[in-house]
Design an enzyme around this catalytic site. Structure first.
Site, PDB file in Angstrom:
ATOM      1  N   HIS A  87     -31.554   1.922  -8.304  1.00 60.24           N
ATOM      2  CA  HIS A  87     -30.852   1.628  -9.566  1.00 60.24           C
ATOM      3  C   HIS A  87     -31.514   2.355 -10.745  1.00 60.24           C
ATOM      4  CE1 HIS A  87     -28.061  -1.565  -8.203  1.00 60.24           C
ATOM      5  NE2 HIS A  87     -29.012  -1.878  -7.332  1.00 60.24           N
ATOM      6  N   ASP A 102     -33.927  -4.453  -5.471  1.00 58.16           N
ATOM      7  CA  ASP A 102     -32.835  -4.634  -4.519  1.00 58.16           C
ATOM      8  C   ASP A 102     -32.041  -3.345  -4.329  1.00 58.16           C
ATOM      9  OD1 ASP A 102     -31.645  -4.727  -7.077  1.00 58.16           O
ATOM     10  OD2 ASP A 102     -29.932  -5.826  -6.287  1.00 58.16           O
ATOM     11  N   GLU A 103     -31.254  -3.317  -3.265  1.00 51.85           N
ATOM     12  CA  GLU A 103     -30.292  -2.252  -2.983  1.00 51.85           C
ATOM     13  C   GLU A 103     -30.909  -0.857  -3.077  1.00 51.85           C
ATOM     14  OE1 GLU A 103     -26.126  -4.423  -4.235  1.00 51.85           O
ATOM     15  OE2 GLU A 103     -27.229  -3.383  -5.812  1.00 51.85           O
ATOM     16  N   ALA A 104     -32.133  -0.724  -2.579  1.00 53.08           N
ATOM     17  CA  ALA A 104     -32.817   0.580  -2.600  1.00 53.08           C
ATOM     18  C   ALA A 104     -32.471   1.350  -1.332  1.00 53.08           C
ATOM     19  CB  ALA A 104     -34.325   0.376  -2.736  1.00 53.08           C
ATOM     20  N   SER A 105     -31.183   1.585  -1.128  1.00 49.68           N
ATOM     21  CA  SER A 105     -30.709   2.175   0.127  1.00 49.68           C
ATOM     22  C   SER A 105     -31.137   3.622   0.309  1.00 49.68           C
ATOM     23  CB  SER A 105     -29.177   2.086   0.188  1.00 49.68           C
ATOM     24  OG  SER A 105     -28.747   0.756   0.031  1.00 49.68           O
TER      25      SER A 105
END
Length: 587
Positions: free
Chosen positions: A275, A338-341
């Site tokens: 993000h 979060d959401e550190a894809s």
């Protein structure tokens, strides 16, 4: 976000199907008594039958002699009550004995059970006395006192009254010390005035932490002197385009100080290692390839990452955390996580292991979305659970090492989830969250391996992909925020949906007086100030379960409504923003 709708004018056939309303209610026909209207519900309320305290033009507010915190709460209370009552309500030091015709705010004599955040409120025919051990406790007691007065007391203009407070003894204290809300100012920027408005709304329901999501792919919102392009460039846009914006350090400090005056702690979040597109676009050297990407204004997630192998990444993080910590008197810095894809699993663990000591070096404790619990967290770190399941091995392992957890399950606590398929703004990836869904879960036993003693508290996140105006914040936060506030404050033994929806419905006149654009869920019998509704109009009552073929006029909540165009499940009075209904006034 506007959802796709079928629009039909005039007398066209429409099916009004309200999704998620599991309980059909008859409307409130009279105001709920004040002692049965308090949200969050207190630990103990003992009425004094036949006793009332009249708030009149000669009433005064007296506060613990020599106490600046008590004086501040007294000034705050006077500021709330003066506009609507028109009374002077002078604030002065309390004498040894509480005088008649007074509201006394005292830091002595409270029961030991109230602790650091609770209070005792005793109202008699001659006085109202709030006792606590801290300014926080007095402030909480004042919020209850406000709810013992008619909702019109919240108006900013003079109202006719009369103003009376029922006789009672209330002893009250919170279930969890941490009761929070989160406002995303990164996806859509919200100015200082909007944040202050939200702080005022949070305070009246005894919420004591505001988590500000200050940076994301679409914008960087806090001035960092050592990296100035984060705001001048990275803060220059937002979701859908537009000018974006950011807080100068002076503006952020103004927010922090205003929050403190409402007994609320600000928790700043800078999301990492994902993000981060706004930061990567601002500084090419933060990218592994040394090339800055373009600014983004879409709502995609998971595509950006700081360069884990570069030393400058940790210089950047340390600088940001140091400057944020210097501006933030509260104990926490939120590092996202979060959401550190786009960050490999190994790199993610490396990053968290390097960043946690940087937080500690500022003298603060780290909070992060529960993804950070993939690493071995120190007991001082707080994972914030946002998932839609009821178990997480990383979180339970962190708890076993001494960490406490903030609970924000997306399918219960995310305020940006739509109420139903037909409500106009919000998202739905975690499902629809009606008021009863927001209320009916137990934070103390929600996650496997996370007992009540391991829960720091409850937080209500409001992500802003579809949230542009203060009215949008109102619509998604209210009434669900009040449900979460009760979960965080009130004892689980008092948890009762039937009683809660009555108390919640009694908040309507208060919100109307405050100009809150709340969602009038059909699960709640909303108090309309004593009018009978619906059915007093000649037109048929609006119903979620009926098919209308005879016209586009209905009665609802004591008003006559005309549909500009028919749509499914849109309750009159909740969707005026989109032009669905015209309010023709009272029947």
């Amino acid at each position: 976000m506007k959802t796709s709708r079928t629009r039909r004018l005039g007398r066209a056939l429409a099916v009004l199907a309200l999704i998620g309303a599991s309980i059909q209610l008859t409307p409130a026909s009279a105001a709920t008594p004040a002692l049965q209207s308090i949200v969050p519900v207190p630990v103990s309320v003992t009425p004094a039958a036949g006793v009332t305290f009249p708030l009149v033009s000669t009433t005064k507010i007296v506060t613990e002699a020599g106490s600046a915190p008590a004086k501040q709460v007294g000034d705050y209370l006077a500021g709330v009550l003066r506009p609507s009552t028109g009374f002077a309500l002078p604030v002065s030091d309390a004498p040894a004995t509480v005088p008649s015709d007074s509201i006394a705010l005292l830091l002595s004599g409270a029961p030991a059970s109230v602790g650091a955040q609770g209070y005792q409120l005793v109202s008699t025919a001659s006085s109202v006395t709030v006792r606590a051990t801290t300014g926080d406790g007095l402030f909480a007691g004042v919020q209850t006192l406000r709810q013992l007065l008619p909702g019109s007391v919240e108006s900013t203009s003079a109202q006719p009254g009369p103003w009376s407070i029922p006789g009672a003894t209330i002893v009250d204290y919170p279930r969890f010390g941490y009761r929070g809300a989160m406002l995303d100012v990164a996806r859509h920027f919200h100015p200082v005035s909007t944040v202050k408005r939200y702080l005022d709304q949070l305070a009246q329901y005894k919420i004591n932490n505001l988590h500000l999501h200050l940076a994301d792919d679409q914008g960087w919102r806090i001035q960092i002197d050592s990296w100035p392009r984060l705001t001048t460039y990275g803060g220059s846009t937002q979701v859908g385009g537009g000018a974006g914006g950011y807080y100068t350090k002076a503006q952020y400090t103004d927010i922090v100080n205003y929050a403190a005056s409402r007994h609320i702690t600000i928790i700043p979040e800078v999301e990492m290692p994902g993000h981060v597109n706004a930061a990567l676009a601002s500084y090419a050297e933060l990218n592994c390839n040394g090339v800055a990407p373009s600014l983004r204004t879409d709502t995609a997630v998971g595509y950006s990452s700081l360069c884990i192998s570069k030393d400058i990444t940790y210089t950047f993080v340390a600088d940001v955390l140091r400057e944020l910590a210097a501006l933030t008197p509260g104990p926490y810095l939120h590092i996202g996580g979060d959401e550190a894809s786009s960050t490999s699993a190994a790199d993610y663990l490396t990053f968290i292991d390097k960043v946690l000591p940087l937080v500690a070096a500022t003298g603060k404790s780290a909070v992060g979305w529960h993804d950070i619990a993939k690493a071995t967290l120190p007991a001082s770190a707080t994972p914030q659970f946002w998932g839609t399941t009821t178990s997480d091995s990383g979180v339970s392992a962190a708890v076993s090492r001494g960490s406490k957890v903030i609970l924000s399950p997306a399918n219960k606590a995310y305020l940006d989830m739509k109420y139903t398929s037909s409500t106009p703004i919000g998202l739905s990836w975690a499902g629809y969250v009606e008021v009863q869904d927001a209320y009916n879960w137990n934070p103390g036993s929600y996650l496997s391996g996370v007992g009540e003693s391991a829960v720091r508290g409850v937080e209500s996140p409001l992500w802003s992909e579809t949230v542009v105006t203060p009215a949008d914040i109102d619509y998604l936060a209210f009434p669900r925020l009040a449900a979460h506030a009760e979960l965080g404050w009130s004892p689980w033994s008092a948890h009762d949906w039937t009683a809660f929806r009555t108390r919640l419905g009694a908040q309507a006149p208060r919100w109307v007086a405050q100009g809150v654009n709340f969602y009038r869920s059909s699960q709640v019998a909303w108090d309309t100030g004593g009018t009978t509704n619906p059915g007093t109009c000649a037109d048929p009552a609006w119903s979620a379960s009926q098919v209308y073929t005879g016209g586009n006029v209905v009665s609802h909540n004591g008003h006559k409504w005309t549909a500009k165009w028919w749509t499914q499940g849109e309750e009159p009075g909740t969707t005026g923003q989109w032009g669905v209904w015209t309010d023709n006034g009272t029947c």
